[in-house]
Design an enzyme around this catalytic site. Structure first.
Site, mmCIF file in Angstrom:
data_model
loop_
_atom_site.group_PDB
_atom_site.id
_atom_site.type_symbol
_atom_site.label_atom_id
_atom_site.label_comp_id
_atom_site.label_asym_id
_atom_site.label_seq_id
_atom_site.Cartn_x
_atom_site.Cartn_y
_atom_site.Cartn_z
ATOM 1 N N HIS A 45 0.816 -1.210 0.000
ATOM 2 C CA HIS A 45 0.000 0.000 0.000
ATOM 3 C C HIS A 45 0.855 1.267 0.000
ATOM 4 C CE1 HIS A 45 0.429 -0.245 4.508
ATOM 5 N NE2 HIS A 45 0.407 1.072 4.402
ATOM 6 N N ASP A 81 0.057 -7.550 1.234
ATOM 7 C CA ASP A 81 0.572 -6.197 1.485
ATOM 8 C C ASP A 81 2.102 -6.162 1.509
ATOM 9 O OD1 ASP A 81 0.216 -3.487 1.737
ATOM 10 O OD2 ASP A 81 0.020 -3.519 3.918
ATOM 11 N N SER A 98 4.800 2.245 8.059
ATOM 12 C CA SER A 98 4.440 1.139 7.176
ATOM 13 C C SER A 98 5.598 0.737 6.284
ATOM 14 C CB SER A 98 3.249 1.524 6.298
ATOM 15 O OG SER A 98 2.082 1.610 7.057
#
Length: 430
Positions: free
Chosen positions: A160, A190, A267
């Site tokens: 993402h 992901d 992230s």
């Protein structure tokens, strides 16, 4: 962010309208059922938060009492007395140079929902140039983290973080910024791999997430909220958190849970053990929750990364069913729903097939909406997570035996497991 949808009350405005109430109940049922069809893209950005609201910042976790902060030497102590370095500082010094910042951007058509008002003089009076002209290009930008796994510039990050990016740049701790290329991205887990053209880069050591124990140290390094090279510490709070438990039923990952503070921008960064080995890829936070961060186990990320580097894609086993755990609450909602008028479900447990995708392996094997899965691959199943785990560990092309209950009668079928990539291509061609 998770919640039990079956405890929600129908809102007052639906009390006088049974049809609307029924529709509302089924919408909830479909919205929260587990989908083994495709992964949902998360968009440019470095935050995978299970909410649409701004994230409240989590508090950093202080080192535990058995690893106290070194005290300041007494004034009378010899000047040559050295203060010992704690293990967190040692890990950061060793691994920090291999943690990078990733900036991603893409061009999109401007205007959005307001483009139709662009020429309205009333809107122009109040908003002026703030309303983009129809067709005007805008640039969306996002920032995340990553870590270098090979000295020739291969970097693991989250899918993402780089999804849909037209341009990716990587900033090293030494200040260099290098253009990057996305070798492959897998939204379902992901995980993504970015390549930069460089040599002799610092690298991380990969650990073994399978052998982790709850309570072990966890150290997160990343770039939260634009604050580069930020370090937070905590422990491994739990293992094998199913994606549906944390509100991400579109993912095929059993997450590690940590209380090391993870914020937007973390992230794709590494979660480390006390030896400085990567044990996970920081990926998710839950809205308004402190001490709840989630990471992809490094064994999963490493397996996916190897496939992305080799072929640029990942083949996922696929059945093509939408499922929900069968409970008394679900049966009550079904009884009130006109969509399930043709279903007869005497069973009180199992996995209810809410939808069977057209032309899917499940449809070709003869499965129907309203069937209740009792066993898959010879294993009894009572919830969608168990089915998903069995399917994920099955080879594409294999025959998977299933036992179903249809209107109370037991039926045995065999499903030839398909590929999600092929399924997505065939859907797009129709």
């Amino acid at each position: 962010m998770t919640r039990n949808i079956f405890n929600d009350n129908i809102s007052p405005r639906n009390e006088g309208n049974p049809k609307r109430a029924k529709s509302s109940g089924m919408k909830k049922l479909f919205a929260y059922s587990s989908l083994l069809v495709l992964g949902v893209g998360l968009g440019i950005g470095a935050t995978y938060a299970y909410s649409q609201n701004p994230l409240e910042l989590a508090q950093n976790i202080a080192p535990a009492a058995n690893n106290p902060r070194p005290s300041t030497p007494a004034a009378a102590a010899p000047s040559s007395l050295a203060i010992p370095t704690n293990f967190v500082a040692s890990v950061v010094q060793e691994v920090g140079p291999a943690v990078v910042r990733i900036n991603a951007s893409r061009e999109v058509n401007g205007g959005g929902d307001f483009s139709e008002f662009a020429n309205d003089p009333v809107f122009r009076r109040f908003f002026g140039s703030q309303i983009p002209d129809r067709g005007e290009k805008q640039v969306q930008r996002g920032t995340g983290s990553g870590f270098i796994i090979s000295n020739d510039g291969k970097i693991i990050t989250n899918a993402h973080v780089v999804e849909g990016a037209d341009k990716v740049t990587v900033t090293l701790k030494d200040g260099r910024t290098i253009d990057g290329k996305v070798l492959g991205s897998d939204p379902l887990t992901d995980v993504a791999v970015v390549q930069v053209e460089a040599s002799n880069l610092p690298t991380v050591k990969l650990g073994n997430s399978d052998s982790l124990q709850v309570g072990e140290w966890a150290i997160a390094i990343g770039n939260p909220l634009g604050l580069d090279n930020t370090v937070t510490t905590g422990i491994i709070s739990a293992k094998e958190r199913h994606s549906s438990q944390i509100g991400a039923s579109d993912k095929r990952v059993d997450f590690l849970q940590t209380d090391a503070a993870i914020n937007p921008g973390n992230s794709g960064g590494p979660l480390l053990n006390s030896r400085g080995e990567v044990i996970g890829v920081n990926t998710a936070i839950i809205q308004n929750a402190q001490g709840l961060g989630f990471a992809i186990p490094i064994k999963t990320a490493e397996r996916i990364a190897e496939q992305l580097i080799a072929t640029g894609k990942v083949e996922h086993p696929y059945l093509g069913v939408q499922m929900v755990q069968l409970t008394s609450e679900v049966k009550e909602q079904l009884a009130d729903s006109p969509m399930a008028d043709n279903w007869t479900i005497p069973d009180d447990s199992g996995v209810l097939l809410v939808r069977v995708m057209r032309d899917s392996p499940a449809a070709e094997a003869g499965l129907r909406s309203g069937d209740v899965l009792k066993s898959v691959g010879g294993k009894n199943v009572t919830d969608p997570d168990a089915v998903q785990e069995i399917v994920a560990n099955t080879q594409i092309g294999d025959n998977l035996p299933v036992e179903i209950s249809r209107e109370g009668q037991k039926i045995n079928l065999n499903i030839q497991v398909g590929s999600l990539n092929t399924a997505n291509r065939s859907q797009s061609e129709k």
